[in-house]
Design a protein around this motif. Structure first.
Motif, short mmCIF file in Angstrom:
data_model
loop_
_atom_site.label_atom_id
_atom_site.label_comp_id
_atom_site.label_asym_id
_atom_site.label_seq_id
_atom_site.Cartn_x
_atom_site.Cartn_y
_atom_site.Cartn_z
N GLU A 127 -9.60 10.36 3.13
CA GLU A 127 -10.87 11.08 3.04
C GLU A 127 -10.95 12.24 4.03
OE1 GLU A 127 -13.61 7.86 3.70
OE2 GLU A 127 -13.40 7.12 1.64
N GLY A 128 -9.88 12.50 4.79
CA GLY A 128 -9.85 13.60 5.74
C GLY A 128 -10.59 13.32 7.03
N LYS A 129 -10.87 12.05 7.30
CA LYS A 129 -11.60 11.68 8.52
C LYS A 129 -10.63 11.33 9.64
CE LYS A 129 -15.43 9.87 5.81
NZ LYS A 129 -16.11 8.65 5.36
N ASP A 130 -11.11 11.44 10.87
CA ASP A 130 -10.32 11.08 12.04
C ASP A 130 -10.25 9.56 12.19
OD1 ASP A 130 -9.93 13.74 12.78
OD2 ASP A 130 -11.74 13.77 14.01
N LEU A 131 -9.25 9.10 12.91
CA LEU A 131 -9.17 7.69 13.25
C LEU A 131 -10.21 7.41 14.33
CD1 LEU A 131 -5.32 7.04 13.45
CD2 LEU A 131 -6.87 6.74 11.50
N PRO A 132 -10.81 6.22 14.30
CA PRO A 132 -11.80 5.89 15.34
C PRO A 132 -11.13 5.71 16.69
CG PRO A 132 -11.42 4.02 13.88
CD PRO A 132 -10.65 5.17 13.31
N GLU A 133 -11.93 5.82 17.73
CA GLU A 133 -11.40 5.74 19.10
C GLU A 133 -10.76 4.40 19.40
OE1 GLU A 133 -15.53 4.54 21.37
OE2 GLU A 133 -15.01 6.65 21.20
N TRP A 134 -11.15 3.35 18.69
CA TRP A 134 -10.58 2.02 18.93
C TRP A 134 -9.27 1.78 18.18
CZ3 TRP A 134 -10.13 -0.06 14.25
CH2 TRP A 134 -11.06 0.30 13.26
N HIS A 135 -8.86 2.70 17.33
CA HIS A 135 -7.59 2.52 16.61
C HIS A 135 -6.46 2.52 17.63
CE1 HIS A 135 -4.14 3.12 14.05
NE2 HIS A 135 -4.91 2.86 12.99
N PRO A 136 -5.53 1.58 17.54
CA PRO A 136 -4.45 1.51 18.54
C PRO A 136 -3.64 2.80 18.72
CG PRO A 136 -4.53 -0.51 17.30
CD PRO A 136 -5.51 0.44 16.63
N LEU A 137 -3.50 3.60 17.68
CA LEU A 137 -2.79 4.86 17.84
C LEU A 137 -3.56 5.82 18.75
CD1 LEU A 137 -1.45 5.56 14.23
CD2 LEU A 137 -0.10 4.95 16.25
N LEU A 164 0.82 -1.20 0.00
CA LEU A 164 0.00 0.00 0.00
C LEU A 164 0.86 1.26 0.00
CD1 LEU A 164 -2.99 0.72 0.01
CD2 LEU A 164 -2.88 0.80 2.49
N THR A 165 0.68 2.07 -1.02
CA THR A 165 1.34 3.37 -1.13
C THR A 165 0.24 4.41 -1.32
OG1 THR A 165 1.53 3.26 -3.53
CG2 THR A 165 3.37 2.34 -2.25
N LEU A 166 0.60 5.67 -1.19
CA LEU A 166 -0.39 6.73 -1.38
C LEU A 166 -0.95 6.69 -2.80
CD1 LEU A 166 -1.96 9.08 -0.27
CD2 LEU A 166 0.00 10.57 -0.76
N ALA A 167 -0.10 6.47 -3.79
CA ALA A 167 -0.56 6.41 -5.18
C ALA A 167 -1.53 5.24 -5.39
CB ALA A 167 0.63 6.29 -6.13
N ARG A 168 -1.23 4.10 -4.80
CA ARG A 168 -2.12 2.94 -4.94
C ARG A 168 -3.41 3.12 -4.14
NH1 ARG A 168 2.83 -0.91 -4.42
NH2 ARG A 168 3.34 -1.15 -6.61
N LEU A 169 -3.28 3.74 -2.98
CA LEU A 169 -4.43 3.95 -2.10
C LEU A 169 -5.55 4.68 -2.83
CD1 LEU A 169 -5.67 3.86 0.76
CD2 LEU A 169 -4.44 5.99 1.23
N GLU A 170 -5.20 5.64 -3.64
CA GLU A 170 -6.20 6.44 -4.34
C GLU A 170 -6.94 5.64 -5.41
OE1 GLU A 170 -3.63 9.65 -5.49
OE2 GLU A 170 -3.94 10.70 -3.59
N LYS A 171 -6.41 4.46 -5.78
CA LYS A 171 -7.02 3.65 -6.85
C LYS A 171 -7.67 2.37 -6.34
CE LYS A 171 -3.57 5.36 -10.02
NZ LYS A 171 -2.23 5.13 -10.48
N ILE A 172 -7.31 1.92 -5.15
CA ILE A 172 -7.81 0.65 -4.62
C ILE A 172 -9.26 0.79 -4.20
CG2 ILE A 172 -7.57 -1.02 -2.74
CD1 ILE A 172 -4.57 -0.59 -2.88
N TYR A 175 -5.93 4.12 6.53
CA TYR A 175 -5.39 4.80 5.36
C TYR A 175 -6.51 5.45 4.56
CZ TYR A 175 -1.23 2.07 6.43
OH TYR A 175 -0.15 1.52 7.06
N LEU A 176 -7.59 4.73 4.38
CA LEU A 176 -8.74 5.26 3.65
C LEU A 176 -9.40 6.41 4.41
CD1 LEU A 176 -10.40 4.77 1.09
CD2 LEU A 176 -11.77 3.14 2.39
N LEU A 177 -9.56 6.24 5.71
CA LEU A 177 -10.16 7.29 6.52
C LEU A 177 -9.34 8.58 6.43
CD1 LEU A 177 -11.12 5.26 9.70
CD2 LEU A 177 -12.69 6.20 7.99
N ARG A 178 -8.04 8.47 6.56
CA ARG A 178 -7.19 9.67 6.50
C ARG A 178 -7.16 10.26 5.09
NH1 ARG A 178 -7.40 12.68 9.00
NH2 ARG A 178 -5.38 13.61 8.61
#
Length: 173
Positions: free
Chosen positions: A115-125, A93-101, A110-113
Motif C-alpha cells: 500500500e506504499g506505507k512505511d513500516l511501523p517503528e516497532w518493526h524489527p527492521l 506469500l508471494t507478490l502475486a498472492r499478496l495482491e489477492k489475499i 507486506y501489506l503495508l509496503r
C-alpha cells in the motif's frame, strides 16, 4: 556530537555526492531479493492463526487458535522449510498472492509496503530489535488460546477474536 553537528555532517555528505542508500524495505516489493522479502516478516504470527470464512458473506474471521507449527514463544514457524509438507494449505506469500489475499492483518509489513506505507517503528527492521514486535503487542505471543491440534473444527467459532484484525494501541505508528 550534537544534533546540529550530525545534521551538518549529513549535509556535507550530500553535497559531496555520498548519499546513504535507502533501507531495502523502502524499495518497491518487486525489487526485493528473496532474502529481503523473507526478512520483511516481523514475526508477529498473526497470519498463522486459523481463519474461518463465512460461506454466505465471504467475511473472514480470525481465531485465537494457532497453526500446529507455530512456536508460540517466538511467533515463528517451527518447521518453516517443511511447512507445506506438514500443513498443505499453508500459503507461501508471494507478490502475486499478496495482491489477492484478504486475511492478512493490517499490521503486516507486506501489506503495508504493498500500500506504499512505511513500516511501523516497532518493526524489527526499523527498531533493530526482534522483541519490539512483542512489546508493541503486535504479535500473538501470550494471546494464542489453543493449537489447531487441540480444538475440534466445530469448536473453532468459539475462538473467533477481533484483535488479529486490529492495530494494537501500543503498535500504532
Amino acid at each position: 556530537m550534537t544534533g546540529h553537528e550530525a545534521g551538518e555532517g549529513a549535509r556535507r555528505r550530500c553535497e559531496e555526492g555520498a548519499q546513504d542508500e535507502a533501507p531495502f524495505w523502502t524499495k518497491p516489493l518487486d525489487q526485493l531479493t528473496r532474502a529481503q522479502w523473507e526478512s520483511l516478516c516481523d514475526g508477529c504470527g498473526r497470519c498463522c492463526l486459523v481463519k474461518l470464512e463465512d460461506e454466505d458473506t465471504g467475511i473472514i474471521h480470525h481465531t485465537s487458535v494457532a497453526c500446529k507449527l507455530l512456536d508460540q514463544s517466538t511467533c515463528r514457524c517451527g518447521d518453516y522449510a517443511n511447512r507445506k509438507k506438514i500443513v498443505p494449505d499453508c500459503v507461501r506469500l508471494t507478490l502475486a498472492r499478496l495482491e489477492k489475499i484478504r486475511w492478512l492483518p493490517p499490521t503486516c509489513a507486506y501489506l503495508l509496503r504493498l500500500e506504499g506505507k512505511d513500516l511501523p517503528e516497532w518493526h524489527p527492521l526499523v527498531s533493530g530489535d526482534p522483541e519490539s514486535v512483542h512489546r508493541a503487542r503486535a504479535s500473538v505471543r501470550g494471546r494464542v488460546e489453543a493449537s489447531e491440534d487441540e480444538v475440534d473444527v466445530d469448536e473453532l467459532p468459539e475462538y473467533i477474536r477481533p484483535w488479529p484484525k486490529r492495530w494494537p494501541r501500543r503498535a500504532r505508528s
